[in-house]
Design a protein around this motif. Structure first.
Motif, PDB file in Angstrom:
ATOM      1  N   UNK A 326      57.189  62.595  48.097  1.00 22.65           N
ATOM      2  CA  UNK A 326      58.108  61.477  48.237  1.00 22.65           C
ATOM      3  C   UNK A 326      58.094  60.679  46.938  1.00 22.65           C
ATOM      4  N   UNK A 327      59.189  60.002  46.689  1.00 18.70           N
ATOM      5  CA  UNK A 327      59.337  59.335  45.413  1.00 18.70           C
ATOM      6  C   UNK A 327      60.151  58.068  45.583  1.00 18.70           C
ATOM      7  N   UNK A 328      59.607  56.965  45.084  1.00 15.13           N
ATOM      8  CA  UNK A 328      60.342  55.710  45.043  1.00 15.13           C
ATOM      9  C   UNK A 328      61.097  55.646  43.724  1.00 15.13           C
ATOM     10  N   UNK A 329      62.411  55.537  43.811  1.00 13.92           N
ATOM     11  CA  UNK A 329      63.262  55.564  42.627  1.00 13.92           C
ATOM     12  C   UNK A 329      63.813  54.172  42.362  1.00 13.92           C
ATOM     13  N   UNK A 330      63.446  53.604  41.229  1.00 19.11           N
ATOM     14  CA  UNK A 330      64.005  52.335  40.782  1.00 19.11           C
ATOM     15  C   UNK A 330      65.274  52.659  39.996  1.00 19.11           C
ATOM     16  N   UNK A 331      66.387  52.164  40.450  1.00 22.27           N
ATOM     17  CA  UNK A 331      67.666  52.597  39.885  1.00 22.27           C
ATOM     18  C   UNK A 331      67.827  52.236  38.411  1.00 22.27           C
ATOM     19  N   UNK A 332      67.135  51.212  37.929  1.00 23.02           N
ATOM     20  CA  UNK A 332      67.294  50.834  36.521  1.00 23.02           C
ATOM     21  C   UNK A 332      66.508  51.760  35.596  1.00 23.02           C
ATOM     22  N   UNK A 333      65.582  52.559  36.164  1.00 25.45           N
ATOM     23  CA  UNK A 333      64.743  53.424  35.331  1.00 25.45           C
ATOM     24  C   UNK A 333      65.223  54.869  35.291  1.00 25.45           C
ATOM     25  N   UNK A 334      66.217  55.209  36.120  1.00 30.59           N
ATOM     26  CA  UNK A 334      66.662  56.593  36.193  1.00 30.59           C
ATOM     27  C   UNK A 334      68.183  56.667  36.108  1.00 30.59           C
ATOM     28  N   UNK A 335      68.683  57.907  35.874  1.00 27.52           N
ATOM     29  CA  UNK A 335      70.103  58.146  35.692  1.00 27.52           C
ATOM     30  C   UNK A 335      70.578  59.212  36.663  1.00 27.52           C
ATOM     31  N   UNK A 336      71.906  59.265  36.872  1.00 26.22           N
ATOM     32  CA  UNK A 336      72.435  60.373  37.657  1.00 26.22           C
ATOM     33  C   UNK A 336      72.600  61.587  36.756  1.00 26.22           C
ATOM     34  N   UNK A 337      73.123  62.696  37.284  1.00 26.44           N
ATOM     35  CA  UNK A 337      73.168  63.946  36.514  1.00 26.44           C
ATOM     36  C   UNK A 337      74.111  63.849  35.319  1.00 26.44           C
ATOM     37  N   UNK A 338      74.998  62.843  35.305  1.00 23.86           N
ATOM     38  CA  UNK A 338      75.903  62.658  34.171  1.00 23.86           C
ATOM     39  C   UNK A 338      75.298  61.779  33.086  1.00 23.86           C
ATOM     40  N   UNK A 339      74.064  61.335  33.314  1.00 28.18           N
ATOM     41  CA  UNK A 339      73.439  60.430  32.362  1.00 28.18           C
ATOM     42  C   UNK A 339      73.895  58.997  32.527  1.00 28.18           C
ATOM     43  N   UNK A 340      74.583  58.706  33.634  1.00 26.83           N
ATOM     44  CA  UNK A 340      75.069  57.347  33.893  1.00 26.83           C
ATOM     45  C   UNK A 340      74.052  56.569  34.717  1.00 26.83           C
ATOM     46  N   UNK A 341      74.118  55.259  34.611  1.00 24.57           N
ATOM     47  CA  UNK A 341      73.230  54.414  35.399  1.00 24.57           C
ATOM     48  C   UNK A 341      73.572  54.524  36.878  1.00 24.57           C
ATOM     49  N   UNK A 342      72.550  54.390  37.696  1.00 27.26           N
ATOM     50  CA  UNK A 342      72.749  54.359  39.145  1.00 27.26           C
ATOM     51  C   UNK A 342      73.196  52.947  39.503  1.00 27.26           C
ATOM     52  N   UNK A 343      74.406  52.820  40.004  1.00 26.97           N
ATOM     53  CA  UNK A 343      75.012  51.499  40.185  1.00 26.97           C
ATOM     54  C   UNK A 343      75.175  51.176  41.660  1.00 26.97           C
ATOM     55  N   UNK A 344      75.371  49.904  41.926  1.00 23.14           N
ATOM     56  CA  UNK A 344      75.621  49.446  43.291  1.00 23.14           C
ATOM     57  C   UNK A 344      77.052  49.790  43.692  1.00 23.14           C
ATOM     58  N   UNK A 345      77.227  50.074  44.981  1.00 22.94           N
ATOM     59  CA  UNK A 345      78.559  50.302  45.504  1.00 22.94           C
ATOM     60  C   UNK A 345      79.079  51.715  45.332  1.00 22.94           C
TER      61      UNK A 345
END
Length: 652
Positions: A326-345
């Motif tokens: 299991x892994x806790x993912x902080x959205x500001x520290x990781x990216x999606x597969x396109x290299x984009x930030x994980x954003x709200x909404x």
């Protein structure tokens, strides 16, 4: 990828997609039936309120009608008395006039006789003064004068009696009595017509209420059926995800991140060997990688794409704990597969790539890794806050006023929708049985979207999971005990200090791994046991509350609240909102045109439950970054509405 693996992966993905589509379809039907039930209850509650108002009008009209009947009887008797008085008065006028004339005739005769007697006295005074006959004449004359005076007085009285009798307006009284009797009779006719019309309306509204109640029960049954279908589709998807997709789940979603958890990939050739170093007990997994993918790109993401991204740890996120991945993912520290930030909404899914060990690949003569199907979609949002039940109050001033405060929303673009739910818990008990309502409320009142996102975590098969975890724990404990027995006492140097060996060092490392895994399993078993006990307690609490229908007595939840039309809720203006630090205080007076959530005017003396919905405002791109929040209407105090004052009562 080999044709077999490609076909297998395609079959798994197709199966999960088909079941998720089925789940979404049953969810849509569930939502539709939920709104059907809500509006059916609206129709029934409205019909009941109309019937209550009609019954109240009927009772009032019946009292007025009874009073009118009594007044009509009095008016009839009064008219008869007035007519009789008129006849008697006419006779009295005639009789007193005749009597006055006769008295006047008698008075004239007496007066003439007294005049003659005076003449006799005058003659005797001249001819025979002082004689006995003179004295007798004087006495008689005095009596005659007194009699004449009395006769004159009597005549005056007779004329006055005749005059007064003639002045009596018996005829006018009779005319007024006639008009009064006619008016009251006409009024009675009108009141009787109104009472008959109200009686007919009461019959019509009784029939309308019966029809509305029938429609409500039908809608309730359809909602229960659709809930059963949804539960079946949900259970099917959960089972398939557990067996075919490593039970991949996304939990603990917040505005900062989320948690990915899944079952470890087990060696399919595990023969439960008791040998510590058996090749069949060795995990075939070299490492796990988690990928965050936009839902719109889920169908195009593949193993080859994943393998090309594993060098970037911000995109291909590695998991170190293979025994309990299991892994806790902080959205500001990781990216999606396109290299984009994980954003709200944004709607996302996650994939897990399992990278096998080289030895395992050689044993299969297949050097391909494994990619799961995508998880169910999820979205990260800022959670708006709603006021607690204790922070919502109604004033007792001349103008009823709703007051509430809420914390944590001041930095968000938020608006407040204030709704007043009619408290129909007693009314619904007669039509919507508690035994049927409570299971529905317990199962469906939770947010539908949240239920879809977390449907994997709703599996309550505690006994099966506990049994599986306990068996795994026992196996590890046995392995730990054997390894402790096999570890040899290290040799000593010339000075007596232990001389470490490579074999002992490797065994200690493996023992540490087993010990950590045992600790993790024990914590997981403890948490699962607590959840099981909590679930059991909740069921007991639900059963113990079956004797009372909770407020407001009809089907209501956040999804319905979000779809209440504009005219059926009230939003405070800027002058009614006070910001103080992190706290927002709202003061909202109730106006004469304030309605309940169904659009019906608030009724004097009826009980209502104030409900506050916190909603995000702005463009669609901004609104989708927030999750709305509804106040806890079940534990909020009800109040009796009055246009002059409002009294809050504690909700029991």
């Amino acid at each position: 990828m080999s044709s077999y693996n490609e076909n297998l992966n395609a079959s798994v993905v197709a199966s999960l997609q088909a079941q998720e589509l089925k789940l979404n379809n049953t969810q849509t039907l569930l939502n539709a039936n939920m709104f059907t039930l809500y509006y059916a209850e609206d129709a029934k509650i409205t019909a009941q309120e109309k019937l209550e108002q009609t019954e109240k009008s009927y009772s009032e009209q019946e009292i007025v009608n009874e009073e009118a009947v009594a007044n009509n009887n009095i008016a009839t008797n009064l008219l008869a008395t007035a007519n009789q008085e008129k006849e008697i008065n006419l006779q009295s006028v005639s009789n007193t006039a005749v009597a006055a004339a006769n008295v006047q005739i008698a008075t004239n005769s007496i007066t003439k006789l007294a005049s003659d007697m005076g003449s006799i006295v005058s003659i005797l005074n001249a001819a025979d003064y002082g004689s006995q006959i003179y004295d007798q004449a004087i006495a008689v004359n005095q009596l005659m004068n007194d009699t004449a005076y009395n006769a004159e007085v009597t005549s005056q009285w007779a004329m006055d009696a005749s005059s007064h009798t003639a002045e009596i307006t018996a005829g006018t009284v009779a005319e007024i009595a006639t008009k009064t009797a006619t008016s009251i009779t006409d009024l009675l006719t009108v009141l009787k017509s109104q009472l008959d019309a109200t009686t007919s309306l009461q019959i019509t509204e009784n029939a309308a209420l019966a029809n509305a109640a029938t429609a409500q029960k039908k809608a309730e049954g359809e909602l229960i059926d659709s809930k059963v279908d949804y539960n079946a589709a949900n259970a099917s998807y959960i089972a398939s995800n557990k067996e075919l997709n490593l039970n991949l789940q996304v939990t603990n979603k917040s505005n900062t991140g989320f948690t990915v958890q899944f079952s470890p990939y087990l060696n399919p050739f595990n023969n439960n060997s008791t040998e510590a170093n058996s090749p069949y007990n060795i995990s075939p997994v070299e490492s796990y990688y988690v990928f965050v993918v936009k839902e719109s790109e889920e169908s195009t993401f593949s193993l080859s794409i994943a393998e090309g991204l594993i060098d970037n740890e911000k995109i291909a996120i590695p998991i170190s704990n293979q025994s309990n991945p299991q892994l806790e993912i902080d959205r500001v520290n990781y990216l999606d597969i396109n290299g984009s930030k994980i954003i709200l909404g944004e709607n996302y899914v996650v994939f897990v790539m399992v990278q096998f060990t080289l030895n395992y690949k050689k044993s299969l003569n297949n050097f391909e890794d494994f990619l799961t199907a995508g998880s169910s979609s999820f979205i990260l949002t800022n959670k708006l806050n709603s006021p607690t039940s204790g922070a919502i109050t109604m004033s007792t001033s001349d103008v009823p006023t709703l007051t509430f405060n809420v914390t944590g929303n001041n930095s968000y673009p938020v608006a407040y929708r204030c709704m007043f739910l009619p408290d129909n818990s007693e009314l619904i008990n007669a039509q919507f049985s508690t035994s049927n309502q409570l299971p529905l409320e317990e199962q469906i009142i939770k947010e539908i979207k949240i239920e879809i996102e977390n449907h994997e975590t709703n599996n309550q098969n505690f006994d099966e999971d506990l049994e599986s975890l306990s068996a795994e724990l026992n196996s590890l404990i046995e392995s730990q005990q054997k390894m402790n027995d096999e570890i040899k006492t290290p040799e000593t140097d010339a000075d007596g200090t232990p001389a470490p060996t490579k074999a002992n060092a490797d065994q200690n490392k493996q023992l540490d791994k087993i010990t950590k895994k045992i600790n993790a399993l024990q914590a997981q078993i403890q948490e699962l046991t607590a959840n099981k006990n909590s679930s059991s307690n909740n069921e007991d609490a639900t059963l113990s509350s079956q004797n009372k229908t909770p407020n407001p007595g009809f089907y209501f939840n956040q999804l319905i609240a979000e779809n209440v039309t504009d005219g059926n809720y009230t939003s405070p203006n800027s002058n009614q909102i006070i910001l103080d630090g992190t706290t927002t205080t709202v003061t909202l007076p109730l106006l004469e045109n304030t309605t309940d959530n169904f659009g019906n005017p608030l009724i004097e003396g009826n009980s209502y439950v104030p409900v506050i919905l916190s909603v995000a405002t702005g463009s669609i791109s901004i609104v989708k970054q927030y999750s709305n929040s509804l106040s806890d209407f079940r534990s909020t105090a009800t109040f009796k509405y009055s246009s002059k004052s409002t009294t809050a009562t504690t909700n029991q």
